[in-house]
Enzyme design. Structure first.
Site, PDB file in Angstrom:
ATOM      1  NE  ARG A 228      -4.385  -1.162   0.299  1.00 17.61           N
ATOM      2  CZ  ARG A 228      -4.731  -2.093  -0.704  1.00 17.61           C
ATOM      3  NH1 ARG A 228      -3.638  -2.500  -1.411  1.00 17.61           N
ATOM      4  NH2 ARG A 228      -5.859  -2.695  -0.694  1.00 17.61           N
ATOM      5  CG  HIS A 276      -3.337   0.137  -6.362  1.00 11.40           C
ATOM      6  ND1 HIS A 276      -3.616   0.659  -5.191  1.00 11.40           N
ATOM      7  CD2 HIS A 276      -3.308  -1.349  -6.062  1.00 11.40           C
ATOM      8  CE1 HIS A 276      -4.022  -0.190  -4.206  1.00 11.40           C
ATOM      9  NE2 HIS A 276      -3.582  -1.504  -4.764  1.00 11.40           N
TER      10      HIS A 276
END
Ligand code: NDP
Ligand code: OXD
Length: 313
Positions: A228, A276
């Site tokens: 993350r 991502h």
């Protein structure tokens, strides 16, 4: 128990395929008709708008569309019902592809060859074998272990770091705060596959990166973050690349996503960026086990892959 209705609440992507697959077996609500729809038993969510779940009086289970559940904990009105996260071979394979791709590219000096090609340079640099390189996986969970298994098969040395003590054949394991520096000291390529929790926020700092092995077979330490963005401090990574603490970085996640156009990362010659996209949740593979879990729950069977709220993942 009756077949429960599902609220599907997603922001950031088009949920059409998720809707079609869920609706093939159950009644699905895309937007609750009323804020307090009593017929909704399950919520299938990715970054749901805050407080909408709190208003569902008969909500029994929340299913996260991702392996990470930090997107859920941003909701101040998150109901106190079990949260099921994604654990799937398909996702683990997808992440393994990404990690192996990036490890191999750094190990086989992809950036150097790309620069040489630009200048039409025919030169073979010294190439050390994989056995001389230690990959340290930060977060030895479902995804970290899957990546470790494949990297081991390629001959890399493997270290793993986790919150609690873990064992894995062929991997030197470390855990907790006391294990962190020894883990970093033994690592050339740091692969971050941690969840974002209060304990891990901002952990990838300049201070942490300077503990990586410098006397490395790669000629410098490498960072790969596919966990993350909030785990890392973007500015510290740029500083580490500029002062030689890091040789290169592959980043799939960022403090702010999409990565702002003004970020120096975009044009940094030592950074490789993906948006991502390391392991995207695939509804074709993830909906069938979700529906199976709903059926099992209605037969009174326990749910799998429940999030530990106290730990935050
Ligand atoms: P798991 O829960 O299976 O594993 C998490 C690992 O991190 C465990 O080993 C856990 O330790 C460790 N960990 C958690 N907190 C700490 C801490 N404070 N200190 C040290 N170690 C810690 O998760 P997954 O492997 O399924 O997924 C990992 C993350 O990958 C997700 O949370 C998500 O953020 C990210 N992800 C990113 C994707 C992308 O496309 N970029 C796609 C999918 C996931 P322990 O073993 O002791 O519990
Ligand atoms: C996940 C993600 O957590 O896609 O699954 O980031």
């Amino acid at each position: 128990m009756e077949k429960g209705r599902i609220l599907l609440s997603v922001t950031g992507f088009n949920p059409q395929r998720w809707h079609e697959l869920l609706a093939a077996e159950r009644d699905v609500v895309l937007k609750p008709d009323s804020a307090t729809d009593p017929s909704i038993t399950y919520a299938v969510v990715w970054k749901q708008p805050p407080n909408i779940l709190a208003k569902l009086p008969n909500l029994r289970v929340i299913f996260s569309i991702g392996a990470g559940v930090d997107h859920l904990f941003n909701d101040p009105g998150l109901p106190d019902v079990p949260i099921v996260r994604v654990v799937a071979d398909n996702l683990a394979r997808h992440m393994t592809e990404y990690v192996v791709w990036r490890v191999i590219d750094h190990h086989r000096q992809g950036a150097l060859y790309r620069a040489q090609q630009q200048k039409k340079i025919w030169h073979e640099p010294l190439q050390r074998p994989a056995e001389d390189v230690s990959v340290g996986i930060m977060g030895l969970g479902q995804l970290g272990r899957a990546a470790a298994r494949t990297l081991m098969g390629l001959g890399f040395r493997l270290n793993g770091w986790s919150r609690t003590e873990q064992a894995m054949e062929g991997v030197t394991t470390f855990h907790g705060e006391q294990g962190l520096i020894p883990f970093l000291n033994a690592t050339d390529i740091l692969v971050v596959l941690l969840p974002h929790t209060p304990a891990t926020e901002g952990i990838i700092s300049h201070d942490l990166l300077r503990h990586l092995r410098r006397r490395s077979a790669l000629g410098g330490a490498v960072l790969i973050n596919a966990g993350r963005g909030k785990l890392q401090k973007d500015a510290d990574i740029v500083r580490a690349l500029d002062d030689g603490t890091l040789k290169e970085a592959s980043l799939d996640v960022f403090e702010v996503e999409p990565l702002p156009k003004t970020s120096p990362m975009w044009t940094h010659p030592k950074v490789f960026i993906t948006p991502h996209a390391a392991a995207t949740s695939d509804p074709e593979h993830l909906i069938p086990p979700m529906l199976k879990q709903m059926d099992a729950f209605e037969r009174g069977e326990p749910l799998d892959h429940i999030v530990d709220r106290a730990a935050g993942y």
